[in-house]
Design a protein around this motif. Structure first.
Motif, PDB file in Angstrom:
ATOM      1  N   TYR A  14     -33.332  32.732 -19.533  1.00 59.71           N
ATOM      2  CA  TYR A  14     -32.579  32.272 -20.787  1.00 59.71           C
ATOM      3  C   TYR A  14     -33.564  31.497 -21.698  1.00 59.71           C
TER       4      TYR A  14
ATOM      5  N   PHE B 125     -28.561  23.154 -20.006  1.00 58.92           N
ATOM      6  CA  PHE B 125     -27.631  24.166 -20.601  1.00 58.92           C
ATOM      7  C   PHE B 125     -26.225  24.005 -20.092  1.00 58.92           C
ATOM      8  N   GLN B 126     -25.935  23.886 -18.817  1.00 59.44           N
ATOM      9  CA  GLN B 126     -24.843  23.754 -18.210  1.00 59.44           C
ATOM     10  C   GLN B 126     -24.186  22.375 -18.634  1.00 59.44           C
TER      11      GLN B 126
ATOM     12  N   ASP C  12     -27.629  31.304  -4.968  1.00 59.65           N
ATOM     13  CA  ASP C  12     -28.263  30.463  -6.060  1.00 59.65           C
ATOM     14  C   ASP C  12     -28.916  29.285  -5.781  1.00 59.65           C
TER      15      ASP C  12
ATOM     16  N   ASP D  78     -30.177  35.056  -6.816  1.00 58.94           N
ATOM     17  CA  ASP D  78     -30.855  34.060  -7.488  1.00 58.94           C
ATOM     18  C   ASP D  78     -31.449  33.256  -6.302  1.00 58.94           C
TER      19      ASP D  78
ATOM     20  N   HIS E  38     -32.195  29.197  -6.648  1.00 56.17           N
ATOM     21  CA  HIS E  38     -32.960  28.677  -7.833  1.00 56.17           C
ATOM     22  C   HIS E  38     -34.272  27.790  -7.488  1.00 56.17           C
TER      23      HIS E  38
ATOM     24  N   HIS F 287     -23.383  33.323  -8.274  1.00 62.40           N
ATOM     25  CA  HIS F 287     -23.630  33.125  -9.726  1.00 62.40           C
ATOM     26  C   HIS F 287     -23.032  32.171 -10.564  1.00 62.40           C
ATOM     27  N   VAL F 288     -21.735  31.949 -10.688  1.00 64.41           N
ATOM     28  CA  VAL F 288     -21.051  30.824 -11.539  1.00 64.41           C
ATOM     29  C   VAL F 288     -21.314  29.471 -10.945  1.00 64.41           C
ATOM     30  N   HIS F 289     -22.079  29.217  -9.936  1.00 64.48           N
ATOM     31  CA  HIS F 289     -22.613  27.915  -9.320  1.00 64.48           C
ATOM     32  C   HIS F 289     -21.071  27.132  -9.153  1.00 64.48           C
TER      33      HIS F 289
ATOM     34  N   ASP G 212     -18.317  36.033 -15.217  1.00 66.62           N
ATOM     35  CA  ASP G 212     -18.488  35.241 -16.426  1.00 66.62           C
ATOM     36  C   ASP G 212     -17.786  36.077 -17.475  1.00 66.62           C
TER      37      ASP G 212
ATOM     38  N   ASN H 169     -29.438  37.714 -11.186  1.00 61.04           N
ATOM     39  CA  ASN H 169     -30.007  37.913 -12.462  1.00 61.04           C
ATOM     40  C   ASN H 169     -31.385  37.069 -12.616  1.00 61.04           C
ATOM     41  N   HIS H 170     -31.492  35.963 -11.703  1.00 59.62           N
ATOM     42  CA  HIS H 170     -32.859  35.232 -12.035  1.00 59.62           C
ATOM     43  C   HIS H 170     -34.018  36.037 -11.263  1.00 59.62           C
TER      44      HIS H 170
ATOM     45  N   TYR I 105     -13.437  29.033 -14.200  1.00 54.52           N
ATOM     46  CA  TYR I 105     -14.885  28.696 -13.318  1.00 54.52           C
ATOM     47  C   TYR I 105     -14.422  27.556 -12.101  1.00 54.52           C
TER      48      TYR I 105
ATOM     49  N   ILE J 182     -20.434  22.897 -17.874  1.00 62.33           N
ATOM     50  CA  ILE J 182     -20.354  23.440 -16.321  1.00 62.33           C
ATOM     51  C   ILE J 182     -20.853  22.467 -15.473  1.00 62.33           C
TER      52      ILE J 182
ATOM     53  N   ARG K   2     -22.317  40.762 -21.909  1.00 66.58           N
ATOM     54  CA  ARG K   2     -23.340  40.071 -21.327  1.00 66.58           C
ATOM     55  C   ARG K   2     -24.150  41.016 -19.980  1.00 66.58           C
TER      56      ARG K   2
END
Ligand code: D5M
Ligand code: FE
Ligand code: ZN
Length: 565
Positions: free
Chosen positions: A362, A537-538, A318, A354, A320, A511-513, A451, A400-401, A464, A543, A487
């Motif tokens: 998103y 969003f987080q 991740d 990621d 990013h 993924h879940v960071h 998730d 997924n990114h 989480y 999150i 999902r």
């Protein structure tokens, strides 16, 4: 003197073509004029020398006792006040992490290299997920120790420190190049049939099972067992649980009575996973009263493989790149740390998806993009990768990114993206993938199903905050993404690449960071955190990501130290 003295010493030596022993770096860094000391030692070194040893430093500095400027400073003597303090962050750069070393405010160091369950160690004690003994998830703050100037670290292979000699990793089968799916109904049938066949094999030896269509012909009251895929779970009017199982010949219901002391196993069930249920057929047939539920699972006595030399792997995910929240400074600090003697045993860098922020992942994501073009994102990522030492073996899977199909299993990056990321000759494979390094098998999976598992699993320990407990649940099911739909998108293929055929020694997800380190039946579990600060969003869903964490696995002991940058 800046905190980064040992790092600078390493670089100065590297620039002159020398590796250095850890102790040699410490001695040089502690000299009152490290630059002069490096100069002196380099001058004294034989032309064909590759490594500067501690003895070389002592000899070179002792050779001219009149110039005591270059000698290591007596800590008791009044210095100029700005020198590194022995035992402080700068002095500790070249030393292995030790208990009691000053960690950052929210960092914990527990138990050195020995596995421990000391305070602050991510705790893995859940009865449901059955994660056992947490490994020593030692957390060491490397933010200060690795903060060196960017201008000093450009270029692939800039460092020869540690003369890493990683062996080429080997890989299990993944989807890349083998996708057969046409998206038709028949492909879904074959992927589920393959899943059933491979997972039921792991259960058949443990129960005396019958195909569902044979159960109808058995007399009521008989003992019986079913190996089936979970088709439906619902509660009855009286609060019992009806679990419908499906095998290749049909479906059959099993009833779990609410007063059984193991009834909460139902909370662990996910649709489409394969389990065995043993019990007694009702008097008039048609339903199985369950006495026990079995999962394909990992044997409790599993003995993981280990490397036969001291060598480490850094597990991250991740990154990013391209997001406004990409934590560039932390990533650079990590890359810089990899150039230090402290990181010389780190010969492998595994990145679990990621790499970039992507586009259109998103709703509303474009407002937080720093780089809007997907190819430019990979170009920027490639630049970041160049800061990592050139003699590391790098393995990457997509998330997924990333710019590959979203449905799992995901194939590896295509030629165009590989070309952009060709620095380092990273090994680029699909998601999931099993990579074996130094004899240790690592199952790498980005982690989108986490998730789902966290949302669906009945135990509050699967959360989480403890993503390793969700990973343990997946291992127990021997499938990285059991639940179809929701999902998670699963691609219909002839083979189910998401089945965990062989028990891995290390299971690595992201993924879940969130950082998660644990152990399940001796398999090391690592969810590796992220390099992206909290997004809008987080923030909206609370999150709180673990940013800039790099778990380092000792491949010879499987001990894990978490570095924080
Ligand atoms: O996912 C990072 C984590 O945040 C992962 O647990 C999913 C969750 N996430 C992030 N953004 C969203 C949106 N918009 N909807 C639902 N869940 C989300 P990553 O794949 O890195 O974005
Ligand atoms: Fe992510
Ligand atoms: Zn993700």
């Amino acid at each position: 003197m800046p905190d980064s003295t040992p790092v600078r010493v390493v670089r100065e030596l590297a620039a002159r073509g020398y590796n250095a022993e850890r102790e040699a770096v410490t001695l040089l860094a502690d000299a009152s004029d490290p630059d002069a000391a490096v100069e002196r030692v380099a001058d004294a070194a034989a032309d064909d020398a590759l490594t500067i040893a501690a003895a070389d430093v002592r000899n070179a500095l002792a050779a001219d006792p009149l110039d005591d400027d270059a000698l290591p400073e007596d800590p008791a003597r009044d210095g100029d006040g700005s020198d590194s303090t022995p035992g402080g962050p700068a002095a500790s750069t070249a030393a292995p992490p030790e208990q009691g070393e000053a960690p950052g405010p929210d960092s914990v160091v527990t138990g050195g290299r020995t596995p421990s369950t000391g305070e602050g160690t991510p705790d893995a004690h859940t009865a449901d997920a059955e994660t056992d003994d947490s490994t020593g998830g030692d957390i060491v703050d490397s933010q200060e120790t690795a903060s060196v100037s960017r201008s000093e670290t450009k270029g692939v292979g800039a460092s020869r420190i540690g003369s890493r000699s990683p062996s080429p990793p080997t890989f299990g089968p993944d989807i890349t190049g083998d996708s057969t799916g046409t998206g038709e109904y028949g492909d879904f049938v074959s992927v589920f049939r393959d899943r059933y066949e491979r997972l039921s094999k792991k259960l058949r030896g443990r129960v005396n099972h019958r195909p569902t269509d044979a159960l109808d012909a058995m007399p009521g009251g008989s003992d019986a067992a079913i190996v089936g895929m979970v088709n439906d779970v619902r509660s009855t009017a009286s609060g019992h649980w009806l679990v419908e199982l499906e095998d290749t010949s049909g479906t059959f219901p099993a009833l779990v009575m609410k007063d059984r002391d193991w009834a909460d196993v139902v909370d662990e069930l996910l649709l489409d996973e394969v389990v065995a249920v043993e019990g007694t057929l009702a008097d008039d047939g048609g339903i199985l009263f369950a006495d026990s539920v079995h999962f394909p699972d990992v044997p409790r006595t599993y003995r993981p493989n280990t490397a036969d030399r001291h060598v480490q792997a850094a597990l991250v995910s991740d990154v990013h790149v391209g997001s406004q929240e990409f934590a560039a400074e932390r990533w650079d600090a990590f890359a810089d740390w990899l150039h230090t003697p402290e990181a010389e045993a780190v010969e492998y860098l595994l990145i679990a998806g990621d790499m970039v922020e992507g586009v259109g992942v998103y709703p509303g994501q474009d407002e937080e993009l720093d780089v809007v073009d997907i190819y430019e994102q990979y170009e920027t990522f490639a630049e970041r990768l160049k800061a990592v030492p050139g003699d590391l073996e790098i393995v990457m899977i997509p998330g997924n990114h990333d710019a590959v199909r979203l449905a799992e299993p995901q194939p590896a990056f295509d030629e165009e993206l590989r070309d952009i990321m060709r620095a380092h000759d990273a090994r680029i494979v699909g998601n999931p993938a099993t990579v074996t390094v130094e004899g240790v098998s690592v199952l790498m999976y980005h982690g989108v199903s986490l998730d789902e598992v966290i949302a669906e699993h009945g135990s509050p320990d699967v959360s989480y905050d403890d993503p390793h407990n969700a990973m343990a649940a997946l291992l127990k099911k021997r499938h990285v993404a059991p639940q179809y739909g929701g999902r998670l998108r699963v691609a219909p293929e002839e083979r189910d690449y998401l089945v965990v055929d062989d028990v891995p020694d290390v299971f690595h997800t992201g993924h879940v960071h969130k950082l998660g380190v644990g152990q399940y039946h001796n398999v090391r579990l690592v969810n590796s955190g992220c390099w992206q600060e909290q997004t809008a969003f987080q923030r909206s869903v609370n999150i709180d990501p673990d940013v800039g964490t790099a778990p380092i696995v000792d491949l010879d002991t499987l001990d894990i130290t978490v570095r924080k940058f």
